[in-house]
Design a protein around this motif. Structure first.
Motif, PDB file in Angstrom:
ATOM      1  N   TYR A 135       0.928  -1.132  -0.130  1.00 58.47           N
ATOM      2  CA  TYR A 135       0.000   0.035   0.103  1.00 58.47           C
ATOM      3  C   TYR A 135       0.801   1.194  -0.012  1.00 58.47           C
ATOM      4  O   TYR A 135       0.694   2.179   0.927  1.00 58.47           O
ATOM      5  CB  TYR A 135      -1.159  -0.007   1.307  1.00 58.47           C
ATOM      6  N   PRO A 136       1.649   1.408  -0.912  1.00 59.15           N
ATOM      7  CA  PRO A 136       2.595   2.744  -0.837  1.00 59.15           C
ATOM      8  C   PRO A 136       1.794   3.901  -1.132  1.00 59.15           C
ATOM      9  O   PRO A 136       2.071   5.040  -0.737  1.00 59.15           O
ATOM     10  CB  PRO A 136       3.531   2.293  -2.154  1.00 59.15           C
ATOM     11  N   LYS A 137       0.616   3.890  -1.829  1.00 59.82           N
ATOM     12  CA  LYS A 137      -0.281   5.065  -2.199  1.00 59.82           C
ATOM     13  C   LYS A 137      -0.817   5.770  -0.604  1.00 59.82           C
ATOM     14  O   LYS A 137      -0.863   6.792  -0.568  1.00 59.82           O
ATOM     15  CB  LYS A 137      -1.182   4.616  -2.983  1.00 59.82           C
TER      16      LYS A 137
ATOM     17  N   GLY B 253      10.744   7.643  10.195  1.00 63.09           N
ATOM     18  CA  GLY B 253      12.163   8.413  10.248  1.00 63.09           C
ATOM     19  C   GLY B 253      13.219   8.143   9.189  1.00 63.09           C
ATOM     20  O   GLY B 253      13.625   9.075   8.927  1.00 63.09           O
ATOM     21  N   SER B 254      13.402   7.283   8.413  1.00 59.05           N
ATOM     22  CA  SER B 254      12.883   5.875   8.299  1.00 59.05           C
ATOM     23  C   SER B 254      13.832   5.136   9.267  1.00 59.05           C
ATOM     24  O   SER B 254      15.120   5.622   9.612  1.00 59.05           O
ATOM     25  CB  SER B 254      12.749   5.089   7.391  1.00 59.05           C
ATOM     26  N   VAL B 255      13.301   3.960   9.958  1.00 61.38           N
ATOM     27  CA  VAL B 255      14.033   3.321  10.940  1.00 61.38           C
ATOM     28  C   VAL B 255      15.048   2.472  10.415  1.00 61.38           C
ATOM     29  O   VAL B 255      16.281   2.399  11.094  1.00 61.38           O
ATOM     30  CB  VAL B 255      13.148   2.438  11.639  1.00 61.38           C
ATOM     31  N   LEU B 256      14.935   1.732   9.030  1.00 64.39           N
ATOM     32  CA  LEU B 256      16.306   0.935   8.686  1.00 64.39           C
ATOM     33  C   LEU B 256      17.456   1.656   8.449  1.00 64.39           C
ATOM     34  O   LEU B 256      18.549   1.008   8.870  1.00 64.39           O
ATOM     35  CB  LEU B 256      15.770   0.246   7.624  1.00 64.39           C
TER      36      LEU B 256
ATOM     37  N   MET C  93      10.238 -11.041   1.194  1.00 67.70           N
ATOM     38  CA  MET C  93      10.017 -10.186   2.315  1.00 67.70           C
ATOM     39  C   MET C  93       8.772  -9.313   2.135  1.00 67.70           C
ATOM     40  O   MET C  93       8.487  -9.067   0.898  1.00 67.70           O
ATOM     41  CB  MET C  93      11.341  -9.333   2.330  1.00 67.70           C
ATOM     42  N   VAL C  94       8.292  -8.826   3.172  1.00 65.89           N
ATOM     43  CA  VAL C  94       7.177  -7.793   3.187  1.00 65.89           C
ATOM     44  C   VAL C  94       7.493  -6.720   3.891  1.00 65.89           C
ATOM     45  O   VAL C  94       7.888  -6.696   5.063  1.00 65.89           O
ATOM     46  CB  VAL C  94       5.880  -8.351   3.777  1.00 65.89           C
ATOM     47  N   LEU C  95       7.184  -5.552   3.546  1.00 66.42           N
ATOM     48  CA  LEU C  95       7.478  -4.112   4.032  1.00 66.42           C
ATOM     49  C   LEU C  95       6.242  -3.400   3.968  1.00 66.42           C
ATOM     50  O   LEU C  95       5.442  -3.370   3.001  1.00 66.42           O
ATOM     51  CB  LEU C  95       8.737  -3.613   3.376  1.00 66.42           C
TER      52      LEU C  95
ATOM     53  N   ASP D  96       8.641   6.512   5.634  1.00 66.54           N
ATOM     54  CA  ASP D  96       8.653   4.876   5.600  1.00 66.54           C
ATOM     55  C   ASP D  96       9.237   4.369   4.346  1.00 66.54           C
ATOM     56  O   ASP D  96       9.591   3.153   4.237  1.00 66.54           O
ATOM     57  CB  ASP D  96       7.385   4.296   5.862  1.00 66.54           C
ATOM     58  N   PHE D  97       9.125   4.957   3.237  1.00 67.58           N
ATOM     59  CA  PHE D  97       9.442   4.614   1.871  1.00 67.58           C
ATOM     60  C   PHE D  97      11.229   4.320   2.084  1.00 67.58           C
ATOM     61  O   PHE D  97      11.608   3.401   1.039  1.00 67.58           O
ATOM     62  CB  PHE D  97       9.258   5.431   0.848  1.00 67.58           C
ATOM     63  N   GLY D  98      11.927   4.936   2.804  1.00 66.86           N
ATOM     64  CA  GLY D  98      13.311   4.762   3.043  1.00 66.86           C
ATOM     65  C   GLY D  98      13.654   3.514   3.503  1.00 66.86           C
ATOM     66  O   GLY D  98      14.672   3.122   3.382  1.00 66.86           O
ATOM     67  N   ASN D  99      12.652   2.722   4.112  1.00 68.62           N
ATOM     68  CA  ASN D  99      13.060   1.347   4.601  1.00 68.62           C
ATOM     69  C   ASN D  99      13.054   0.659   3.387  1.00 68.62           C
ATOM     70  O   ASN D  99      14.141  -0.269   3.410  1.00 68.62           O
ATOM     71  CB  ASN D  99      11.944   0.924   5.488  1.00 68.62           C
ATOM     72  N   LEU D 100      12.222   0.711   2.595  1.00 68.55           N
ATOM     73  CA  LEU D 100      12.381   0.015   1.164  1.00 68.55           C
ATOM     74  C   LEU D 100      13.802   0.220   0.395  1.00 68.55           C
ATOM     75  O   LEU D 100      14.621  -0.389  -0.136  1.00 68.55           O
ATOM     76  CB  LEU D 100      11.205   0.287   0.071  1.00 68.55           C
ATOM     77  N   LEU D 101      14.327   1.856   0.291  1.00 69.20           N
ATOM     78  CA  LEU D 101      15.322   2.076  -0.270  1.00 69.20           C
ATOM     79  C   LEU D 101      16.475   1.385   0.326  1.00 69.20           C
ATOM     80  O   LEU D 101      17.422   1.011  -0.197  1.00 69.20           O
ATOM     81  CB  LEU D 101      15.407   3.522  -0.290  1.00 69.20           C
TER      82      LEU D 101
END
Length: 267
Positions: free
Chosen positions: A29-31, A211-214, A73-75, A38-43
């Motif tokens: 659900y990126p939209k 923040g993102s967290v990763l 993996m699921v993010l 949070d998109f930074g976790n994927l990056l």
């Protein structure tokens, strides 16, 4: 058998990935569930996978989108109450598949709004109750007061974890789910009362850390990567050039600097 140069290091072609090196990532659900960075976790995941010599394949899944044939993996990120209301029916349609993946040991990281909906239920501030998919033994009740600021916690699995929380829901864990960590310095955590933050069951992690967290917590990112590789290929076997090793070291240094700043900055 992998090819190596005479020094025993992985060749450039090998490190780029290819057959036997793919990792399929499902981004939920990126939209509607992708706020506060949070998109930074994927990056972070895709970049670190590439630096370890794997080929990240990302599948973006919004409402009504087809389910990928392979998921390693699921993010998923957070969203406002309205975003949760938009996606809840679609999430329920996918609940059995997500629970099956969790039972198979597929690693997942869900933040804030999706963390809440991965529990038993979320009751919004307007009284609306959204039934969750029950991966976590937890429930959340929305409050008028928001919990905002830097957060430092200690985790049995990952050591010190640093992030930034921004939520009004108060989450309470049942006996079937362990917290991700316990607040030790700054922060409110799940509910501001029991010092717990986040949740952990099987290889599924939930957290309020944005923040993102990763990027600030590479140990958590590498847990997700290692577990995904083991699920898909049976083992985690990094293949890296000297340049990729140097970039990983640089990222570790940047993460350490960010952690020091966040740990000492007032809420």
């Amino acid at each position: 058998m992998s090819q190596q140069d005479q020094s025993g290091k992985a060749t450039a072609d090998e490190v780029r990935g290819g057959a036997g090196r793919a990792i399929d990532i499902l981004f939920l659900y990126p939209k509607d569930m992708n706020i506060y960075g949070d998109f930074g976790n994927l990056l972070t995941i895709t970049r670190r996978l590439s630096l370890y010599g794997y080929e990240p394949l990302v599948h973006y899944c919004n409402q009504g989108d087809p389910w990928p044939g392979q998921v390693d993996m699921v993010l998923g990120g957070g969203g406002q109450d309205e975003g949760q209301k938009k996606i809840i029916d679609d999430l329920q349609d996918r609940a059995e598949g997500l629970r099956s993946l969790a039972d198979q040991g597929v690693p997942m990281l869900v933040i804030c709004g999706l963390y809440q909906l991965f529990g038993r239920y979320f009751q919004a501030t307007d009284g609306t109750r959204m039934e969750g998919i029950g991966i976590f033994d937890a429930y959340t009740v929305g409050q008028d007061e928001r919990m905002i600021g830097n957060l430092v916690e200690e985790s049995d699995q990952f050591g010190s974890i640093i992030g930034y929380e921004n939520h009004s829901g108060q989450t309470h864990l049942g006996t079937g789910t362990q917290p991700l960590g316990r607040v030790v310095h700054e922060g409110t955590g799940n509910n501001g009362k029991d010092l717990t933050e986040g949740a952990r069951t099987q290889n599924v992690i939930g957290s309020y850390m944005h923040g993102s967290v990763l990027p600030k917590n590479p140990a958590v990112a590498d847990f997700l990567i290692r577990t995904a590789a083991e699920h898909r290929h049976g083992s985690f076997s990094p293949l890296q050039t000297d340049a990729q090793r140097a970039e990983l070291a640089h990222l570790a240094e940047l993460a350490q600097q960010a952690r020091k700043i966040a740990a000492t900055r007032p809420r």
